[in-house]
Structure formats: structure tokens, C-alpha cells
Design an enzyme around this catalytic site. Structure first.
Site, PDB file in Angstrom:
ATOM      1  N   LYS A   1       0.838  -1.210   0.000  1.00 36.33           N
ATOM      2  CA  LYS A   1       0.000   0.000   0.000  1.00 36.33           C
ATOM      3  C   LYS A   1       0.868   1.254   0.000  1.00 36.33           C
ATOM      4  CE  LYS A   1      -3.622  -1.418   2.976  1.00 36.33           C
ATOM      5  NZ  LYS A   1      -4.601  -1.202   4.041  1.00 36.33           N
TER       6      LYS A   1
ATOM      7  N   LYS B   1       2.120  -4.254  10.953  1.00 41.87           N
ATOM      8  CA  LYS B   1       0.763  -4.494  11.488  1.00 41.87           C
ATOM      9  C   LYS B   1       0.904  -5.116  12.864  1.00 41.87           C
ATOM     10  CE  LYS B   1      -2.868  -4.286   9.211  1.00 41.87           C
ATOM     11  NZ  LYS B   1      -3.690  -3.189   8.820  1.00 41.87           N
TER      12      LYS B   1
ATOM     13  N   THR C   1     -10.509   6.403   5.082  1.00 39.36           N
ATOM     14  CA  THR C   1     -10.578   5.163   4.301  1.00 39.36           C
ATOM     15  C   THR C   1     -11.835   5.178   3.431  1.00 39.36           C
ATOM     16  OG1 THR C   1      -9.476   4.093   6.144  1.00 39.36           O
ATOM     17  CG2 THR C   1     -10.336   2.644   4.450  1.00 39.36           C
TER      18      THR C   1
HETATM   19  N1  GLU Z   1      -5.214   0.003   9.553  1.00 39.38           N
HETATM   20  C1  GLU Z   1      -5.285   0.809   8.377  1.00 39.38           C
HETATM   21  C2  GLU Z   1      -4.905   0.004   7.143  1.00 39.38           C
HETATM   22  O1  GLU Z   1      -5.003  -1.208   7.143  1.00 39.38           O
HETATM   23  C3  GLU Z   1      -4.530   2.118   8.528  1.00 39.38           C
HETATM   24  C4  GLU Z   1      -3.069   2.000   8.783  1.00 39.38           C
HETATM   25  C5  GLU Z   1      -2.408   3.330   9.130  1.00 39.38           C
HETATM   26  O2  GLU Z   1      -3.079   4.325   9.135  1.00 39.38           O
HETATM   27  O3  GLU Z   1      -1.215   3.288   9.418  1.00 39.38           O
HETATM   28  O4  GLU Z   1      -4.568   0.529   6.132  1.00 39.38           O
END
Ligand code: GLU
Length: 415
Positions: free
Chosen positions: A93, A105, A189
Site C-alpha cells: 500500500k 501491522k 478510508t
Molecule cells: N489500519 C489501516 C490500514 O489497514 C490504517 C493503517 C495506518 O493508518 O497506518 O490501512
């Protein structure tokens, strides 16, 4: 719980994309697992006076492009394999959207729905104590994920500040605005998914107004998204939560459903007419947006999915087998690592604001988010055309190129 195949699916797709790129197999060997993985046991005093030990994890996939970045999920089904896959997806990403981060994560095996706020606070603080050596504003920056929110980020920030003995707002994103959070982060999001859908409409010469959409999931992402779609005149004909789905061909009254849900986003239990999540996924619509959990579109139901486009707002909602079937049926799938990257993009903006000590307006945040979502979408779309592959493989190609280049320039990979 069904077997979680996220890591295997991540690795298989990674291998496919590395092969298409003609990179040596060493690139795959390096990227298939996180560079670091920490497993912790967190003893927490529960309200009944007993102590429970919770399992927690933090995976840092690749830090060649910058510090690692990614959310922390609180969920009973969290596994080390899932956390590793999710960290890999975060790296991709960040590569696709050109953020100066690698992916990470975290997760804790727990069921927040059965815990008091005090227990959740102690667990959040306990997690930070357990991983504090590994995280930090220039090392690894956590954020919210499934069943975690801005309050949990606030407790985590406070714990980290105590350990480090100075104020470090850039340690974590998705904070409340009063503690250095960014305007527009909570809705980021969903806004990103909306901009993605608008791109699809533009390219396929479709009007968003009157497009019939099913949003599976009514949590943070699904609920804001349903509201934006409703406000723009799209017909949201189906929504669902963990207990069931609601469907109405004429369009649902989203503002009323938002009013009626509980704090975990549950609303379907208030209606006798509710159907199962599985039934909802197979209803006819123009655009299906899975915005809940992984693996909901799988080889059992892929041949019955009845839409023109799937936009993956959740992480990993379509399995590899299912994607093959949808490809054969010429249903365009916009992959998660592109479509749901709005969250991490605005997390990056939050971190920039914290580092600058200067807050942006919500208009500026949304304008820059739209710019990034649009350019990332076009890159992936064009890469798919250039290589003659689907958008998922194209997104992996885009993400891998950035990760591999940064790793090669550091002398970690030779190719
Ligand atoms: N948990 C979100 C994701 O899966 C956001 C991660 C973030 O903001 O660092 O993209």
C-alpha cells in the site's frame, strides 16, 4: 473460525508479480516474510480481580523506504500469519501510494465486545509497554485497525509518552484531534474508497447517481461510505453488520440506519426482514463493496456474485480462487491495497502535521487525499493494461517495484 490463508495468498500473489517483473527469486524470498516479528504475552488485571494473559504481535515487513507503518487490530481471530500478511499488504500500500514508509501491522487476540473500557485501557497500555523497544515516530508508527479507535490510540500515546518521558505525537496516528490527530483521518478510508469508485465510474462512463451499491460491513469504513454514497444520490440497496444484512431494491434509508446502530455498528437485529451476509453478497447490484472481514468472496460463492464491479474496502475480502472466477466472468475487482489506502494516506498527513507542528484544514487533507488516490488508481490501472494482468497483480507490481528499489539501493538486494 475458518482457516486463515492470508499469508499463503500474499506470498503466492507476490511470487506471481515478482516473476512478471522478471526480478530474481531472491526478491521474493526477501519480501515474502516480515523483516522483524515480535510476539508478546501481556498480563492484564481484569475487572473481576483475576489476571488474564493476552497474546499480542507486531510485524514489521520492510523498512527500506522509511519507518514502518500500520494499524493494530483487537480481534479474537488474530493469528501471527494474518498479522504477517497484513504487514506485507501495508508495505505494498505504501509503495503504491508513494508514502515514505514500509508496512507493519499489530494485533492482540481479544474480544473487545466483551471487555469493559477500563480493561481495554489496561490492555492498550500493556501492549505499548510490551512493544515499546520496537516502535517509535521514526521506527514504526501504529494506527487504528479492526476494533481499535482514536480512544485506544490516545491511551497508547499516553503510555508511550510516559515511557519515553517526552511528548511524541508522531508515535501513533488516528489520534483524537485534541491530541494531535488529523482532521479527516476518521473518514479517510471511506473517502478513499469513494474516490476510487468515482474513478471507476469515470473510466466506465457510469453515473454514480442511481448506481446500485451493496456495502457489506457497517463499521467505521462501511458506515461513512454508505452515508457519502447516499448523499451523492447513489442507491445503497444493501448493507450488513456481523449479525446480518439489510436489502431493499428501492434503496435503504442510510441516515436512519446510522441513527439506529449500536456502538459496534450493529443495526440488522432491529429488523425482521434481515438476511444473512452470504445472501446479501449474492444479491444483484452494480457495485459490491466488501468492507468487513477477509475471505467473504471465495470459491464457494464467486460464481454467484452478481455485480459488475467489486471494490475491496476490507483487507483481503476476495480469495485468490475467487478472483480467478471473477476475472473469467469479467467482473472488475479493484484491490484492497489500492482501494482502502486512504487510511494510511491520511495517517501519513497526520504524521507530517505532527512533525511540522502545524495543522492542516480538512479541505486541504481531503484535496491531497483525492490527488493521491486518483494518481495511484491511474498508475495501477495503466500497469494492468501494460502487463495484461488484473488490477490486483498490477497493484502488487507497483508496490513491489518501490520496495525492491529501496532495498536494492541500500545494498540489501542485488539485481
Ligand atoms: N489500519 C489501516 C490500514 O489497514 C490504517 C493503517 C495506518 O493508518 O497506518 O490501512
Amino acid at each position: 473460525m475458518e482457516q486463515d490463508n492470508s499469508l499463503i495468498e500474499f506470498q503466492e500473489t507476490l511470487k506471481e508479480a515478482v516473476t512478471i517483473l522478471n526480478y530474481p527469486v531472491q526478491v521474493y524470498e526477501f519480501l515474502k516474510k516480515p523483516m522483524r516479528f515480535l510476539e508478546v504475552s501481556i498480563p492484564i488485571r481484569m475487572d473481576n480481580g483475576k489476571t488474564e494473559i493476552f497474546q499480542g504481535y507486531r510485524a514489521q515487513h520492510n523498512d527500506a523506504s522509511g519507518p514502518t507503518k500500520g494499524g493494530i487490530r483487537f480481534h479474537p481471530d488474530v493469528t501471527p500469519e494474518e498479522v504477517k500478511a497484513l504487514a506485507g499488504w501495508m508495505s505494498l500500500k505504501c509503495g503504491i501510494t508513494d508514502l515514505p514508509y514500509g508496512g507493519a501491522k499489530g494485533g492482540i487476540v481479544c474480544d473487545p465486545r466483551n471487555m469493559s473500557l477500563d480493561e481495554l485501557e489496561r490492555l492498550s497500555r500493556g501492549y505499548v509497554r510490551a512493544v515499546s523497544q520496537l516502535v517509535g515516530p521514526t521506527k514504526d508508527i501504529p494506527a487504528p485497525d479492526m476494533y481499535t479507535n482514536s480512544q485506544i490510540m490516545a491511551w497508547m500515546l499516553d503510555e508511550y509518552d510516559h515511557i519515553r518521558e517526552f511528548d511524541s505525537p508522531g508515535f501513533i496516528t488516528g489520534k483524537p484531534i485534541a491530541l494531535g490527530g488529523s482532521k479527516g483521518r476518521e473518514t479517510a478510508t471511506s473517502k478513499g474508497v469513494l474516490y476510487t469508485l468515482q474513478m471507476v465510474c469515470e473510466l466506465k462512463k457510469m453515473q454514480l447517481k442511481n448506481t446500485r451499491i451493496i456495502v457489506q460491513g457497517f463499521g467505521n469504513v462501511g458506515s461513512y461510505l454508505a452515508k457519502y454514497l447516499y448523499d451523492l444520490g447513489a442507491k445503497v440497496i444493501g448493507i450488513s453488520d456481523v449479525l446480518g444484512g439489510l436489502y431493499n431494491e428501492g434503496g435503504l434509508d442510510i441516515p436512519n440506519l446510522l441513527e439506529s446502530r449500536d456502538s459496534f455498528g450493529i443495526v440488522s437485529n432491529r429488523f425482521k426482514s434481515s438476511i444473512s451476509n452470504q445472501e446479501l453478497l449474492e444479491k444483484e447490484c452494480d457495485v459490491l463493496i466488501p468492507a468487513a472481514i477477509s475471505g467473504v468472496i471465495n470459491k464457494q460463492n464467486a460464481s454467484r456474485i452478481n455485480c459488475k464491479f467489486v471494490i475491496e474496502a476490507a483487507n483481503g475480502p476476495t480469495t485468490k480462487d475467487a478472483l480467478k472466477i471473477l476475472d473469467e466472468r469479467e467482473i472488475l475487482v479493484v484491490p484492497d491495497i489500492l482501494a482502502n489506502s486512504g487510511g494510511v494516506i491520511v495517517s501519513y498527513f497526520e504524521w507530517c502535521q505532527n512533525n511540522q507542528g502545524y495543522n492542516w484544514t480538512e479541505e486541504l487533507v481531503n484535496e491531497r487525499l483525492k490527488e493521491k488516490m486518483t494518481s495511484s488508481f491511474l498508475n495501477v490501472y495503466n500497469t494492468a493494461k501494460r502487463y495484461g494482468v488484473n488490477m490486483k497483480i498490477a497493484a502488487y507490481i507497483e508496490g513491489i517495484q518501490k520496495l525492491a528499489e529501496a532495498s536494492r539501493l541500500r545494498g540489501w538486494l542485488k539485481y
